[in-house]
Design a protein around this motif. Sequence first.
Motif, mmCIF file in Angstrom:
data_model
loop_
_atom_site.group_PDB
_atom_site.id
_atom_site.type_symbol
_atom_site.label_atom_id
_atom_site.label_comp_id
_atom_site.label_asym_id
_atom_site.label_seq_id
_atom_site.Cartn_x
_atom_site.Cartn_y
_atom_site.Cartn_z
ATOM 1 N N GLN A 97 0.875 -1.171 0.000
ATOM 2 C CA GLN A 97 0.000 0.000 0.000
ATOM 3 C C GLN A 97 0.911 1.219 0.000
ATOM 4 O OE1 GLN A 97 -2.691 0.424 3.335
ATOM 5 N NE2 GLN A 97 -3.366 2.450 2.663
ATOM 6 N N GLY A 99 -9.276 -2.796 -3.056
ATOM 7 C CA GLY A 99 -9.258 -1.377 -2.725
ATOM 8 C C GLY A 99 -10.214 -0.585 -3.595
ATOM 9 N N PRO A 100 -10.417 0.685 -3.264
ATOM 10 C CA PRO A 100 -11.455 1.484 -3.936
ATOM 11 C C PRO A 100 -11.192 1.768 -5.403
ATOM 12 C CG PRO A 100 -10.168 2.841 -2.418
ATOM 13 C CD PRO A 100 -9.792 1.420 -2.158
ATOM 14 N N GLN A 101 -9.946 1.634 -5.880
ATOM 15 C CA GLN A 101 -9.678 1.935 -7.276
ATOM 16 C C GLN A 101 -9.920 0.726 -8.185
ATOM 17 O OE1 GLN A 101 -9.274 4.934 -8.147
ATOM 18 N NE2 GLN A 101 -8.781 4.720 -10.326
ATOM 19 N N ASN A 161 2.417 4.984 -0.780
ATOM 20 C CA ASN A 161 1.989 6.373 -0.802
ATOM 21 C C ASN A 161 3.235 7.235 -0.925
ATOM 22 O OD1 ASN A 161 0.442 8.718 -0.586
ATOM 23 N ND2 ASN A 161 -0.816 7.889 1.060
ATOM 24 N N SER A 220 -4.732 0.037 5.431
ATOM 25 C CA SER A 220 -5.538 -1.025 4.819
ATOM 26 C C SER A 220 -4.761 -2.332 4.749
ATOM 27 C CB SER A 220 -6.009 -0.603 3.429
ATOM 28 O OG SER A 220 -6.857 0.523 3.509
ATOM 29 N N SER A 239 -3.121 -3.016 -2.381
ATOM 30 C CA SER A 239 -4.183 -2.120 -1.929
ATOM 31 C C SER A 239 -4.188 -0.908 -2.845
ATOM 32 C CB SER A 239 -3.941 -1.708 -0.474
ATOM 33 O OG SER A 239 -5.003 -0.919 0.006
ATOM 34 N N CYS A 240 -5.251 -0.786 -3.649
ATOM 35 C CA CYS A 240 -5.238 0.121 -4.801
ATOM 36 C C CYS A 240 -6.079 1.375 -4.568
ATOM 37 C CB CYS A 240 -5.763 -0.612 -6.044
ATOM 38 S SG CYS A 240 -4.769 -2.061 -6.494
ATOM 39 N N TYR A 241 -5.439 2.517 -4.772
ATOM 40 C CA TYR A 241 -6.081 3.822 -4.712
ATOM 41 C C TYR A 241 -5.704 4.587 -5.980
ATOM 42 C CZ TYR A 241 -6.772 2.682 0.212
ATOM 43 O OH TYR A 241 -7.142 2.073 1.378
#
Length: 255
Positions: free
Chosen positions: A9, A98-100, A11, A23, A69-71
Amino acid sequence: MKDNVYLAQVNNTYGSNAFLPYSAGLLQAYAQTIPAIGEHFEFKPLIWRREPVEQVLAQIEDPAVLGLSCYIWNMGWNLRLAEAVRKAWPLCFIVAGGPQVPVKSDDFMKQYPAIDAVVRYEGEQAFSEILEYLIGLKFRHDIKGISYRLGELIHTPARELGDPNQVPSPYLAGIFDGLLAKHPEISFHVTQETHRGCPYSCTFCDWGSAVLTKVRPFNPGRLAEELAWCGEHKIELLYNADANFGLLPQDAGFV
């Protein structure tokens, strides 16, 4: 010898500031409550810093599973990592969530063949069940809320979302202790949920989609312990990740 599991994940780092990979920490914290997973898998250090993919690849050792974990801010990077891992370790099982990740994932999975499975919506239980499948304790078609390839694309039925308190807090479970100790030069920021779900269905937002309209609160005692953990670890910024903080009566105790 245990099989290696890597969770990513990533960033950006802002000066000396960075967010802990909340996450990914939830996925690991829940998985480690299942004895069979602990017997067969070893969770390697979390992949959290946005570095060149080649540099990250050099730090990975014989992965059996890679969870992404994708954003919106890391999706392209995750896909490059998935492709690089697939090339280096063809048998690694790669999971994206993830949300993306699109809920209707047919085109996505056709476009990105490095991805073996997609988890739709909340992923803690589904990811753990994928690990159980890989050691022969689950059938793939029994894992709700995922899409995978079996000659053709298979979409299992949606998972009924349960009590989020079944998922341990990654902070209180010690998931990030090693990361904090290894990087004293980083001022880590924290993400916290006080509840999941949203009762509204605003057209500009997917948060209150049909499967997420039930609001499910976290235990106030757990939340208080997380705040105490932040104080003990001198966390300077806590980011609230609720759709509607202040919606529930218990929220008044945290302002």
